[in-house]
Design a protein around this motif. Structure first.
Motif, PDB file in Angstrom:
ATOM      1  N   GLU A 247      41.852  37.377  40.092  1.00  0.00           N
ATOM      2  CA  GLU A 247      43.071  38.191  39.889  1.00  0.00           C
ATOM      3  C   GLU A 247      43.627  38.367  41.268  1.00  0.00           C
ATOM      4  O   GLU A 247      43.608  38.719  42.568  1.00  0.00           O
ATOM      5  CB  GLU A 247      42.630  39.716  39.458  1.00  0.00           C
ATOM      6  CG  GLU A 247      42.331  39.055  37.830  1.00  0.00           C
ATOM      7  CD  GLU A 247      41.458  40.487  37.267  1.00  0.00           C
ATOM      8  OE1 GLU A 247      41.171  39.984  36.106  1.00  0.00           O
ATOM      9  OE2 GLU A 247      40.921  41.478  37.447  1.00  0.00           O
ATOM     10  N   GLU A 248      45.298  39.356  40.849  1.00  0.00           N
ATOM     11  CA  GLU A 248      45.995  39.598  42.207  1.00  0.00           C
ATOM     12  C   GLU A 248      45.182  40.876  43.274  1.00  0.00           C
ATOM     13  O   GLU A 248      44.911  41.503  42.160  1.00  0.00           O
ATOM     14  CB  GLU A 248      46.953  40.519  41.280  1.00  0.00           C
ATOM     15  CG  GLU A 248      48.315  40.619  42.302  1.00  0.00           C
ATOM     16  CD  GLU A 248      49.605  41.265  42.075  1.00  0.00           C
ATOM     17  OE1 GLU A 248      50.217  41.573  42.875  1.00  0.00           O
ATOM     18  OE2 GLU A 248      49.958  40.763  40.904  1.00  0.00           O
ATOM     19  N   GLY A 249      45.384  41.084  44.028  1.00  0.00           N
ATOM     20  CA  GLY A 249      44.429  41.956  44.568  1.00  0.00           C
ATOM     21  C   GLY A 249      43.221  41.836  44.997  1.00  0.00           C
ATOM     22  O   GLY A 249      42.447  42.015  45.625  1.00  0.00           O
ATOM     23  N   SER A 266      39.897  42.136  40.540  1.00  0.00           N
ATOM     24  CA  SER A 266      41.517  42.382  41.405  1.00  0.00           C
ATOM     25  C   SER A 266      39.987  43.549  42.460  1.00  0.00           C
ATOM     26  O   SER A 266      39.227  44.023  42.008  1.00  0.00           O
ATOM     27  CB  SER A 266      41.817  43.407  40.719  1.00  0.00           C
ATOM     28  OG  SER A 266      42.473  43.685  41.765  1.00  0.00           O
TER      29      SER A 266
END
Length: 405
Positions: A247-249, A266
């Motif tokens: 995930e992004e992050g 994230s």
């Protein structure tokens, strides 16, 4: 050339991990040790393999089956009673064919790489060729005395440092070895050792040679040695790929492998070398530091930190945990705020002897249930099928089926 892999023993000194599996099935870089051996043979085009099995053989046979998924052909021989290496090799005599002039014998519990095998194949000669390697600390190993390539003596577990050339337990034999095994005397321990057979051949003037390798050959004598082996293989591996979802992050540094259907949420921070298996759920804000492997079907709760550890399949670790320099077995359920404390030079008593682990946290067997806020002191070990209630501190070895309340 056929290969015979000796995989019948238990590996008593690797308990509690070998209570439910043979030592050859212990994971290094998310593969059983035996799989590293088979892969190294296959990459040298040695694909006709005989596995000598005994202790917990069903687990080995269910995993490898006929070998087709590993690019080899595997047949099995059951050594019903473990009476030594010479006895194990003798079991495969009827599976050899007339045109099998030479065959290779290996132990299934040593991690090797393809070049290790190649070194022996390229230079083997005589009636027996022994693959040897140089080792600074020889305690517990058999050593070789040689004049050039000619082996003059094999000494099992010497009390003084007569040589730093050790026997890896990897050989190439001609078929005359089977007749020689028949005349091997039984040892005081009630076993027939192949090193005794080879020493008799040397004494009788037969040609026994050595090939010294500098390629990978590592052994896990005790359960905690798996951590060093795991780190070594992770640092040498090129088998890193990301198949799951990041995930992004989430932050990933270095060589990190993430299996299929695995989700890294994230806020996670992962530093390689690290391998994470298939179907895992790594919750937000988990920290995974170098030399860590996480098996398949593992879930790790938020704010947990893991470093230099092995987490086996089907294990659930809840939030706010801290695991360092530890080995966690299969099917463990670990509650929140779990701490596996680690320290250097841990003294561990085993078989009435004191051993020193350079750096160790905790070791758990399979099917363990641990409540919340449990502390495991450095060097503590939990055997198979134990239960520890919340708020407890473990500072020793717990036998199988223990309940701490």
């Amino acid at each position: 050339m056929k290969a015979v892999i000796l995989a019948a023993g238990e590996g008593i000194r690797c308990r509690p991990l070998t209570t439910t599996r043979s030592k050859v099935m212990l994971p290094v870089a998310n593969k059983p040790i035996l799989e590293h051996v088979i892969d190294s043979l296959a990459k040298n085009d040695i694909k006709d393999i005989i596995l000598v099995v005994g202790y917990e053989r069903e687990r080995i046979m269910n995993y490898f089956k006929d070998g087709v998924d590993f690019g080899v052909n595997i047949r099995y021989v059951h050594q019903q009673t473990q009476l030594g290496t010479a006895h194990a090799i003798k079991q495969v005599q009827e599976m050899m064919e007339e045109d099998d002039r030479y065959f290779m014998v290996l132990n299934g519990d040593n991690v090797i790489e393809p070049q290790t095998i190649r070194n022996l194949i390229d230079k083997h000669s005589g009636n027996v060729t022994i693959l040897t390697t140089k080792k600074e600390h020889i305690s517990g190993y058999g050593v070789i005395i040689a004049s050039g390539i000619k082996v003059t003596k094999i000494i099992e577990k010497p009390t003084s440092e007569l040589s730093h050339i050790i026997n890896t337990g990897i050989y190439i034999f001609d078929q005359g070895i089977f007749e020689r095994i028949e005349h091997t005397p039984i040892s005081p321990l009630g076993e027939y050792a192949i090193t005794e057979t080879i020493q008799q051949m040397i004494d009788d003037g037969m040609e026994v040679d050595q090939v010294v390798t500098r390629s990978l050959w590592i052994d896990a004598v005790f359960a905690w040695d798996l951590l060093k082996d795991n780190s070594t293989v992770l640092n040498r591996s090129e088998d890193y790929k990301i198949e799951g979802t990041v995930e992004e992050g989430a932050v990933i540094h270095g060589s990190v492998s993430i299996g299929s259907n695995t989700v890294i949420r994230s806020g996670c921070y992962i530093v390689g070398p690290t391998m994470i298996g298939n179907n895992c759920e790594i919750a937000p804000n988990v920290v995974i530091l170098p030399s860590t492997t996480i098996g398949n079907n593992v879930s790790i709760g938020s704010f947990t930190q893991i470093q230099n550890s092995i987490i086996m399949d089907n294990t659930r670790i809840r939030s706010h945990g801290s695991i360092s320099n530890s080995v966690i077995g299969l099917n463990n359920s670990i509650g929140p705020y779990f701490v596996a404390e680690d320290k250097e030079n841990v003294r561990i008593e085993m078989e009435d002897e004191i051993h020193i682990a350079e750096k160790l946290g905790a070791i758990t067997g399979d099917d363990i249930k641990i409540g919340h806020r449990v502390l495991m002191k450095a060097g503590s070990m939990i055997s198979h099928n134990c239960q520890i209630e919340s708020g407890k501190t473990v500072s020793r070895v717990l036998p199988e089926n223990s309940i701490v309340v």
